[in-house]
Design a protein around this motif. Structure first.
Motif, PDB file in Angstrom:
ATOM      1  N   THR A   8      57.321  26.519  60.870  1.00 38.56           N
ATOM      2  CA  THR A   8      56.291  25.800  59.624  1.00 38.56           C
ATOM      3  C   THR A   8      55.088  26.290  59.613  1.00 38.56           C
ATOM      4  OG1 THR A   8      55.765  24.515  62.053  1.00 38.56           O
ATOM      5  CG2 THR A   8      57.106  23.873  61.193  1.00 38.56           C
ATOM      6  N   MET A   9      54.671  27.583  60.633  1.00 35.82           N
ATOM      7  CA  MET A   9      53.019  28.225  60.319  1.00 35.82           C
ATOM      8  C   MET A   9      53.323  29.089  59.779  1.00 35.82           C
ATOM      9  SD  MET A   9      51.478  28.520  64.282  1.00 35.82           S
ATOM     10  CE  MET A   9      50.156  28.688  63.697  1.00 35.82           C
ATOM     11  N   GLY A  10      52.352  29.083  58.313  1.00 33.41           N
ATOM     12  CA  GLY A  10      52.536  30.376  57.767  1.00 33.41           C
ATOM     13  C   GLY A  10      51.876  32.008  58.468  1.00 33.41           C
ATOM     14  N   LYS A  11      52.114  32.949  57.219  1.00 32.09           N
ATOM     15  CA  LYS A  11      50.907  33.866  58.183  1.00 32.09           C
ATOM     16  C   LYS A  11      49.580  34.375  57.583  1.00 32.09           C
ATOM     17  CE  LYS A  11      54.693  37.672  56.767  1.00 32.09           C
ATOM     18  NZ  LYS A  11      55.154  39.408  56.097  1.00 32.09           N
ATOM     19  N   ASP A  12      49.117  34.849  58.374  1.00 36.48           N
ATOM     20  CA  ASP A  12      47.608  34.571  58.441  1.00 36.48           C
ATOM     21  C   ASP A  12      47.466  35.042  56.999  1.00 36.48           C
ATOM     22  OD1 ASP A  12      45.190  34.032  58.687  1.00 36.48           O
ATOM     23  OD2 ASP A  12      44.875  35.952  60.032  1.00 36.48           O
ATOM     24  N   SER A  13      46.920  33.791  56.195  1.00 36.78           N
ATOM     25  CA  SER A  13      46.163  34.611  54.779  1.00 36.78           C
ATOM     26  C   SER A  13      44.683  34.595  54.471  1.00 36.78           C
ATOM     27  CB  SER A  13      46.968  32.923  53.715  1.00 36.78           C
ATOM     28  OG  SER A  13      46.341  32.018  54.080  1.00 36.78           O
ATOM     29  N   ARG A  14      44.223  34.851  56.333  1.00 39.62           N
ATOM     30  CA  ARG A  14      42.362  34.550  55.946  1.00 39.62           C
ATOM     31  C   ARG A  14      42.380  36.609  55.463  1.00 39.62           C
ATOM     32  NH1 ARG A  14      40.810  32.014  61.271  1.00 39.62           N
ATOM     33  NH2 ARG A  14      42.528  33.665  62.368  1.00 39.62           N
ATOM     34  N   LEU A  15      40.819  36.075  54.453  1.00 44.09           N
ATOM     35  CA  LEU A  15      40.609  37.710  54.803  1.00 44.09           C
ATOM     36  C   LEU A  15      39.125  37.861  54.431  1.00 44.09           C
ATOM     37  CD1 LEU A  15      42.896  38.127  51.095  1.00 44.09           C
ATOM     38  CD2 LEU A  15      42.925  39.447  53.380  1.00 44.09           C
ATOM     39  N   THR A  16      38.429  39.025  54.777  1.00 42.96           N
ATOM     40  CA  THR A  16      37.203  39.667  55.108  1.00 42.96           C
ATOM     41  C   THR A  16      37.264  40.104  54.211  1.00 42.96           C
ATOM     42  OG1 THR A  16      37.843  40.756  56.768  1.00 42.96           O
ATOM     43  CG2 THR A  16      37.318  38.434  57.651  1.00 42.96           C
ATOM     44  N   THR A  26      28.310  39.509  41.434  1.00 41.12           N
ATOM     45  CA  THR A  26      29.270  39.840  40.387  1.00 41.12           C
ATOM     46  C   THR A  26      29.826  41.357  41.097  1.00 41.12           C
ATOM     47  OG1 THR A  26      27.566  40.285  39.609  1.00 41.12           O
ATOM     48  CG2 THR A  26      28.080  39.040  38.534  1.00 41.12           C
ATOM     49  N   SER A  27      28.902  41.338  41.873  1.00 40.07           N
ATOM     50  CA  SER A  27      28.985  43.209  41.980  1.00 40.07           C
ATOM     51  C   SER A  27      30.713  42.800  43.316  1.00 40.07           C
ATOM     52  CB  SER A  27      27.846  44.218  42.275  1.00 40.07           C
ATOM     53  OG  SER A  27      27.407  43.317  43.960  1.00 40.07           O
ATOM     54  N   ASN A  28      30.383  42.584  44.239  1.00 39.87           N
ATOM     55  CA  ASN A  28      30.938  41.564  45.155  1.00 39.87           C
ATOM     56  C   ASN A  28      31.978  41.150  44.595  1.00 39.87           C
ATOM     57  OD1 ASN A  28      31.777  42.604  47.851  1.00 39.87           O
ATOM     58  ND2 ASN A  28      30.751  40.596  48.873  1.00 39.87           N
ATOM     59  N   VAL A  29      33.088  41.301  44.015  1.00 35.33           N
ATOM     60  CA  VAL A  29      34.188  40.016  43.330  1.00 35.33           C
ATOM     61  C   VAL A  29      35.214  40.689  43.716  1.00 35.33           C
ATOM     62  CG1 VAL A  29      35.458  38.792  41.562  1.00 35.33           C
ATOM     63  CG2 VAL A  29      32.951  39.449  41.534  1.00 35.33           C
ATOM     64  N   THR A  30      36.250  39.828  44.834  1.00 38.76           N
ATOM     65  CA  THR A  30      37.739  40.431  45.281  1.00 38.76           C
ATOM     66  C   THR A  30      38.407  40.010  45.052  1.00 38.76           C
ATOM     67  OG1 THR A  30      37.156  39.129  47.532  1.00 38.76           O
ATOM     68  CG2 THR A  30      36.164  41.702  47.359  1.00 38.76           C
ATOM     69  N   ARG A  31      39.758  40.402  44.778  1.00 36.72           N
ATOM     70  CA  ARG A  31      41.194  39.662  44.803  1.00 36.72           C
ATOM     71  C   ARG A  31      42.147  39.880  45.650  1.00 36.72           C
ATOM     72  NH1 ARG A  31      43.652  42.529  39.990  1.00 36.72           N
ATOM     73  NH2 ARG A  31      45.196  41.007  40.092  1.00 36.72           N
ATOM     74  N   ALA A  32      42.754  38.794  46.213  1.00 33.20           N
ATOM     75  CA  ALA A  32      43.758  38.790  46.911  1.00 33.20           C
ATOM     76  C   ALA A  32      44.806  40.028  46.622  1.00 33.20           C
ATOM     77  CB  ALA A  32      44.343  37.992  47.827  1.00 33.20           C
ATOM     78  N   LYS A  39      51.284  43.297  53.552  1.00 35.70           N
ATOM     79  CA  LYS A  39      50.685  42.508  53.879  1.00 35.70           C
ATOM     80  C   LYS A  39      49.198  42.118  52.645  1.00 35.70           C
ATOM     81  CE  LYS A  39      50.185  45.372  58.046  1.00 35.70           C
ATOM     82  NZ  LYS A  39      49.663  47.280  58.379  1.00 35.70           N
ATOM     83  N   LEU A  40      48.380  40.967  53.076  1.00 34.25           N
ATOM     84  CA  LEU A  40      47.329  41.055  51.971  1.00 34.25           C
ATOM     85  C   LEU A  40      46.376  41.600  51.930  1.00 34.25           C
ATOM     86  CD1 LEU A  40      47.404  36.209  52.043  1.00 34.25           C
ATOM     87  CD2 LEU A  40      47.941  38.606  50.326  1.00 34.25           C
ATOM     88  N   ALA A  41      45.802  42.181  51.498  1.00 33.13           N
ATOM     89  CA  ALA A  41      44.580  42.352  51.296  1.00 33.13           C
ATOM     90  C   ALA A  41      43.419  42.388  50.050  1.00 33.13           C
ATOM     91  CB  ALA A  41      45.015  44.007  51.024  1.00 33.13           C
ATOM     92  N   VAL A  42      42.442  43.067  50.557  1.00 32.12           N
ATOM     93  CA  VAL A  42      40.886  42.838  49.558  1.00 32.12           C
ATOM     94  C   VAL A  42      41.519  43.716  48.552  1.00 32.12           C
ATOM     95  CG1 VAL A  42      38.559  42.473  49.410  1.00 32.12           C
ATOM     96  CG2 VAL A  42      40.455  40.866  51.006  1.00 32.12           C
ATOM     97  N   GLN A  43      41.144  43.392  46.550  1.00 32.23           N
ATOM     98  CA  GLN A  43      40.285  44.237  46.061  1.00 32.23           C
ATOM     99  C   GLN A  43      39.805  43.723  45.484  1.00 32.23           C
ATOM    100  OE1 GLN A  43      43.742  44.574  42.411  1.00 32.23           O
ATOM    101  NE2 GLN A  43      44.106  47.008  43.767  1.00 32.23           N
ATOM    102  N   TYR A  44      38.391  45.822  45.427  1.00 29.75           N
ATOM    103  CA  TYR A  44      37.474  44.634  44.467  1.00 29.75           C
ATOM    104  C   TYR A  44      37.340  44.499  43.319  1.00 29.75           C
ATOM    105  CZ  TYR A  44      34.552  44.281  48.784  1.00 29.75           C
ATOM    106  OH  TYR A  44      33.825  44.136  50.113  1.00 29.75           O
ATOM    107  N   THR A  45      37.244  43.731  42.467  1.00 35.25           N
ATOM    108  CA  THR A  45      37.391  43.985  40.874  1.00 35.25           C
ATOM    109  C   THR A  45      35.789  44.752  40.695  1.00 35.25           C
ATOM    110  OG1 THR A  45      36.761  41.742  40.849  1.00 35.25           O
ATOM    111  CG2 THR A  45      38.938  41.908  40.512  1.00 35.25           C
TER     112      THR A  45
END
Length: 125
Positions: A8-16, A26-32, A39-45
């Motif tokens: 029932t526990m999903g994967k860890d979806s927390r991002l830093t 506005t210069s620090n906007v990110t997308r998952a 894996k989930l990763a952070v991408q800067y737009t």
């Protein structure tokens, strides 16, 4: 005995953030983003570009790409301007107004010259 089953526990979806900048600007906007490895990763737009505006009326210019200044350098000239006088700097309406204004001023000068010549002829008679 645990109340939570592993299924029932999903994967860890927390991002830093990846950079040392923690504020939501506005210069620090990110997308998952999901990587090919799953894996989930952070991408800067990147910041959105603004459309060029008319120097006279401030209206957005049509036919010109909205770009950031640095990326605007590497874009071909045909994307930065329109094939018209003042293309990429003034809108079509303002260019038309300028042309009409210049024409009317020239006409006015001609009329003034003609009237002046007529007055000279009247004085000579």
């Amino acid at each position: 005995e645990s109340h939570l089953q592993p299924s029932t526990m999903g994967k860890d979806s927390r991002l830093t953030f990846r950079r040392r900048h923690s504020y939501n600007t506005t210069s620090n906007v990110t997308r998952a983003i999901k990587t090919p490895g799953g894996k989930l990763a952070v991408q800067y737009t990147k910041k959105k570009g603004t459309v060029a505006k008319c120097g006279d009326c401030g209206e957005k210019l049509r036919g010109i790409k909205a770009l950031r200044p640095k990326s605007n350098i590497h874009v071909p000239k045909r994307n930065k301007r329109v094939s018209r006088a003042y293309g990429g700097a003034r809108c079509g309406t303002c260019v038309r107004q300028r042309i009409v204004r210049a024409f009317l001023i020239e006409e006015q000068k001609i009329v003034k010259r003609v009237l002046h010549d007529q007055q000279k002829k009247d004085k000579a008679k």
